[in-house]
Motif scaffolding. Structure first.
Motif, PDB file in Angstrom:
ATOM      1  N   ASP A  16      -1.418  -0.829  -7.546  1.00  0.00           N
ATOM      2  CA  ASP A  16      -1.225  -1.261  -6.168  1.00  0.00           C
ATOM      3  C   ASP A  16      -1.148  -0.031  -5.278  1.00  0.00           C
ATOM      4  O   ASP A  16      -0.843   1.069  -5.750  1.00  0.00           O
ATOM      5  N   HIS A  18      -0.217   1.041  -0.930  1.00  0.00           N
ATOM      6  CA  HIS A  18       0.049   0.659   0.453  1.00  0.00           C
ATOM      7  C   HIS A  18      -0.048   1.885   1.344  1.00  0.00           C
ATOM      8  O   HIS A  18       0.326   2.992   0.946  1.00  0.00           O
ATOM      9  N   HIS A  51       4.599  -4.952  -7.200  1.00  0.00           N
ATOM     10  CA  HIS A  51       3.291  -5.617  -7.123  1.00  0.00           C
ATOM     11  C   HIS A  51       2.429  -5.240  -8.326  1.00  0.00           C
ATOM     12  O   HIS A  51       1.776  -6.097  -8.945  1.00  0.00           O
TER      13      HIS A  51
HETATM   14 ZN   LIG Z   1       1.379  -4.313  -2.729  1.00  0.00          ZN
END
Ligand SMILES: [Zn+2]
Length: 163
Positions: A16, A18, A51
């Motif tokens: 993941d 971000h 995540h």
């Molecule tokens: Zn995420």
């Protein structure tokens, strides 16, 4: 879709990322990161560790990814505590007769340094999975300045048949 799920062991992998921006909290593995100048831009709480962990759980049994279960277009998931996502993925794994045995996770983040939080992150991930802390390996890397506005995580884990 059919699943045989007869292997005694199954590997799961998830990742993941971000984008980071000012004025937001940074949460990794359920642990709020103190002194983070920037936090994750996300629909949920933006916890990149959880995540990737949830995706690793799902991928081990070829159950797809968290986007299918928690679409970011759903207003009900805004600000969602990512521990809920992990709990759901774990439930799906257990329903199929498997449990996690050990986890290895890597966080790539330039700042702040996360070393002092290694035990806290390992403890929280272990708690979420019902594992001893000794079965959760936590590694920290930097991007060497290649992605300073970015947090990236990778998680691999082993599932074992329990039934
Ligand atoms: Zn995420």
């Amino acid at each position: 879709m059919t699943h045989s799920h007869t292997l005694p062991y199954r590997i799961g992998f998830g990742e993941d990322a971000h984008r980071l921006s000012g004025g937001r909290p940074l949460i990794l593995g359920g642990v709020p990161i103190p002194n983070a100048e920037k936090g994750a831009v996300a629909h949920s709480d933006g916890d990149a560790v959880l995540h990737a962990l949830a995706d690793a759980l799902l991928s081990g049994l070829a159950l797809g990814d968290i986007g299918q279960y928690f679409p970011d277009t759903d207003a009900a998931h805004k600000g969602l505590d990512s521990a809920v996502i992990v709990a759901r993925a774990l439930e799906l794994v257990r329903e199929r007769g498997y449990v996690p045995a050990n986890v290895a996770l890597v966080v790539t983040l330039d700042r702040p340094k996360l070393g002092p939080l290694r035990a806290a992150i390992a403890q929280n991930v272990a708690l979420l999975l019902g594992l001893p802390e000794s079965e959760v390996g936590v590694s920290f890397k930097t991007s060497e300045g290649l992605a300073p506005e970015h947090v990236q995580t990778r998680v691999t884990l082993l599932l074992v048949r329990s039934a």
